[in-house]
Design an enzyme around this catalytic site. Structure first.
Site, PDB file in Angstrom:
ATOM      1  N   HIS A   1      -0.305  -8.850   0.965  1.00  0.00           N
ATOM      2  CA  HIS A   1      -1.366  -8.985   1.970  1.00  0.00           C
ATOM      3  C   HIS A   1      -1.970 -10.385   2.019  1.00  0.00           C
ATOM      4  O   HIS A   1      -2.660 -10.733   2.972  1.00  0.00           O
ATOM      5  CB  HIS A   1      -2.476  -7.966   1.687  1.00  0.00           C
TER       6      HIS A   1
ATOM      7  N   CYS B   1       3.298  -8.133  13.385  1.00  0.00           N
ATOM      8  CA  CYS B   1       4.648  -8.422  12.890  1.00  0.00           C
ATOM      9  C   CYS B   1       5.698  -7.566  13.595  1.00  0.00           C
ATOM     10  O   CYS B   1       5.403  -6.500  14.145  1.00  0.00           O
ATOM     11  CB  CYS B   1       4.706  -8.242  11.373  1.00  0.00           C
TER      12      CYS B   1
ATOM     13  N   SER C   1      -2.418   2.533   3.684  1.00  0.00           N
ATOM     14  CA  SER C   1      -1.475   1.737   4.477  1.00  0.00           C
ATOM     15  C   SER C   1      -1.908   1.674   5.941  1.00  0.00           C
ATOM     16  O   SER C   1      -1.872   2.668   6.656  1.00  0.00           O
ATOM     17  CB  SER C   1      -0.073   2.343   4.380  1.00  0.00           C
ATOM     18  N   SER C   2      -2.296   0.478   6.382  1.00  0.00           N
ATOM     19  CA  SER C   2      -2.768   0.300   7.757  1.00  0.00           C
ATOM     20  C   SER C   2      -1.683   0.654   8.766  1.00  0.00           C
ATOM     21  O   SER C   2      -1.917   1.418   9.708  1.00  0.00           O
ATOM     22  CB  SER C   2      -3.228  -1.151   7.964  1.00  0.00           C
ATOM     23  N   ASN C   3      -0.476   0.113   8.580  1.00  0.00           N
ATOM     24  CA  ASN C   3       0.563   0.342   9.597  1.00  0.00           C
ATOM     25  C   ASN C   3       0.987   1.806   9.650  1.00  0.00           C
ATOM     26  O   ASN C   3       1.317   2.320  10.715  1.00  0.00           O
ATOM     27  CB  ASN C   3       1.760  -0.602   9.384  1.00  0.00           C
TER      28      ASN C   3
ATOM     29  N   HIS D   1       0.828  -1.207   0.000  1.00  0.00           N
ATOM     30  CA  HIS D   1       0.000   0.000   0.000  1.00  0.00           C
ATOM     31  C   HIS D   1       0.863   1.258   0.000  1.00  0.00           C
ATOM     32  O   HIS D   1       0.998   1.941   1.013  1.00  0.00           O
ATOM     33  CB  HIS D   1      -0.959  -0.019   1.192  1.00  0.00           C
TER      34      HIS D   1
ATOM     35  N   GLU E   1      -5.634  -7.952   3.805  1.00  0.00           N
ATOM     36  CA  GLU E   1      -5.042  -9.006   4.640  1.00  0.00           C
ATOM     37  C   GLU E   1      -6.118  -9.747   5.420  1.00  0.00           C
ATOM     38  O   GLU E   1      -6.090 -10.983   5.543  1.00  0.00           O
ATOM     39  CB  GLU E   1      -3.999  -8.432   5.609  1.00  0.00           C
TER      40      GLU E   1
ATOM     41  N   SER F   1       5.650   0.268   4.240  1.00  0.00           N
ATOM     42  CA  SER F   1       5.571   0.173   2.786  1.00  0.00           C
ATOM     43  C   SER F   1       6.070   1.441   2.087  1.00  0.00           C
ATOM     44  O   SER F   1       5.944   1.572   0.872  1.00  0.00           O
ATOM     45  CB  SER F   1       4.128  -0.134   2.357  1.00  0.00           C
TER      46      SER F   1
ATOM     47  N   HIS G   1      -9.980  -4.772   4.809  1.00  0.00           N
ATOM     48  CA  HIS G   1      -8.549  -4.744   4.514  1.00  0.00           C
ATOM     49  C   HIS G   1      -8.178  -6.056   3.809  1.00  0.00           C
ATOM     50  O   HIS G   1      -8.630  -7.129   4.222  1.00  0.00           O
ATOM     51  CB  HIS G   1      -7.732  -4.587   5.801  1.00  0.00           C
TER      52      HIS G   1
END
Length: 327
Positions: free
Chosen positions: A78, A198, A226-228, A45, A130, A270, A128
């Site tokens: 993902h 992670c 981007s989730s993170n 992402h 993932e 990412s 999402h």
């Protein structure tokens, strides 16, 4: 008006091993088989990365109907559901799986426990990719919770065999809070041997926790999807430091820096380092005079490429690096 004097760089930041590997898989496939190479969903992402790979010959699709017969297809970092996997195989595509090995670990755990009769509670964000991929490992018996309030509404068909799994890019603190609520309602629930979030997500959030009290403003380099990256900005704000997320240096607004002496800068897993450098240059134009890198964990994790994509040089298989993506 006070302008930024110092930029404090979080460590670690930017690309993780799973993202590195996913991008390299696409680059290597283009190099080996020629363009176009089809990729289901954005490989990671990040707008810059996706556009860079498009320019090299990658075509990003959401539906398998858009992939011509006999094409090479790559699954994004993902992960995908069993249904997508089976359908891609049925259509006879040449498939390379760029699913992050840490996501694959969750898939393997789900498959293994499902055979033993387990149902699952998954902590993650609806929609999402993932989450869709992990929940799609089973046709039934996996229940999504997005927040603490959702836990009360989960109704598994049995509670003797129940396990919890987590999206790998969540807020560590939020996931722990939801997990505690799950455990309170289902005391016998089975937890993963190693946490699903992670190492890179954990490390980047830990760095924000150290950095936030030292700065007046936090800038996170990352794309909106981007989730993170989103979790990093949210964490800074939660810790009491104003935070903004930008896709690139052009999105920085001068007024953010009014009255700011010290700027903290990080990047989601990412986001390539080339974007961080551009943001640094832009903040310098706004008045910053020095850059200081924080002490932090040095990440040495490296995931191998799939068979068929490594380059054979003098009998040795090697993985190449691409300077354009900032790795």
């Amino acid at each position: 008006m006070l302008r930024p004097q110092e930029i404090v760089l979080a460590e670690p930041r930017g690309f993780c091993a799973g993202v590195d590997r996913a991008i390299e898989i696409v680059e290597r496939a283009i190099e080996k088989f020629g363009a176009p190479i089809y990729v289901r969903h954005e490989i990671v992402h990040n707008t810059y990365v996706v556009n860079d790979l498009k320019a090299k010959g990658a075509i990003f699709i959401e539906e398998l109907d858009d992939v011509p017969p006999g094409a090479t297809l790559i699954f994004s970092a993902h992960g995908v559901s069993k249904a997508v996997q089976r359908e891609a195989e049925r259509r006879g595509f040449s498939i390379f799986d760029a699913t992050c090995p840490l996501v694959t670990k969750v898939h393997v755990e789900v498959a293994k426990l499902a055979k033993e009769g387990y149902e699952f509670i998954m902590i993650g964000h609806k929609g999402h990719p993932e989450v869709e991929g992990t929940m799609g490992q089973l046709s039934e018996g996996i229940h999504l919770v997005e927040e603490v309030g959702d836990v009360a509404h989960v109704n598994p068909s049995q509670t003797e065999k129940l396990a919890v799994v987590t999206q790998t890019t969540l807020s560590v603190d939020d996931a722990a809070e939801i997990s505690a609520a799950v455990k309170l309602r289902f005391p016998q629930i089975r937890e993963p041997k190693q946490q699903d979030i992670c190492y890179a997500t954990q490390n980047r959030q830990d760095a924000i926790k150290v950095m936030s009290p030292q700065v007046d403003l936090v800038i996170v380099v990352g794309s909106p999807t981007s989730s993170n990256s989103n979790r990093l900005r949210e964490l800074a704000v939660k810790l009491g430091t104003p935070g903004y997320m930008v896709d690139n240096a052009d999105e920085l607004k001068p007024e953010w820096f009014d009255g700011i002496a010290r700027v903290g800068l990080t990047a989601g897993a990412s986001a390539p380092e080339v974007l961080v450098k551009q943001v640094i240059e832009r903040i310098k134009m706004l008045g910053a005079t020095s850059v200081r890198k924080m002490d932090g964990i040095e990440e040495t994790v490296k995931f191998p490429l799939p068979k068929g994509l490594k380059i054979d040089v003098g009998g040795l298989e090697i993985s190449a690096r691409s300077p354009e993506t900032g790795r």
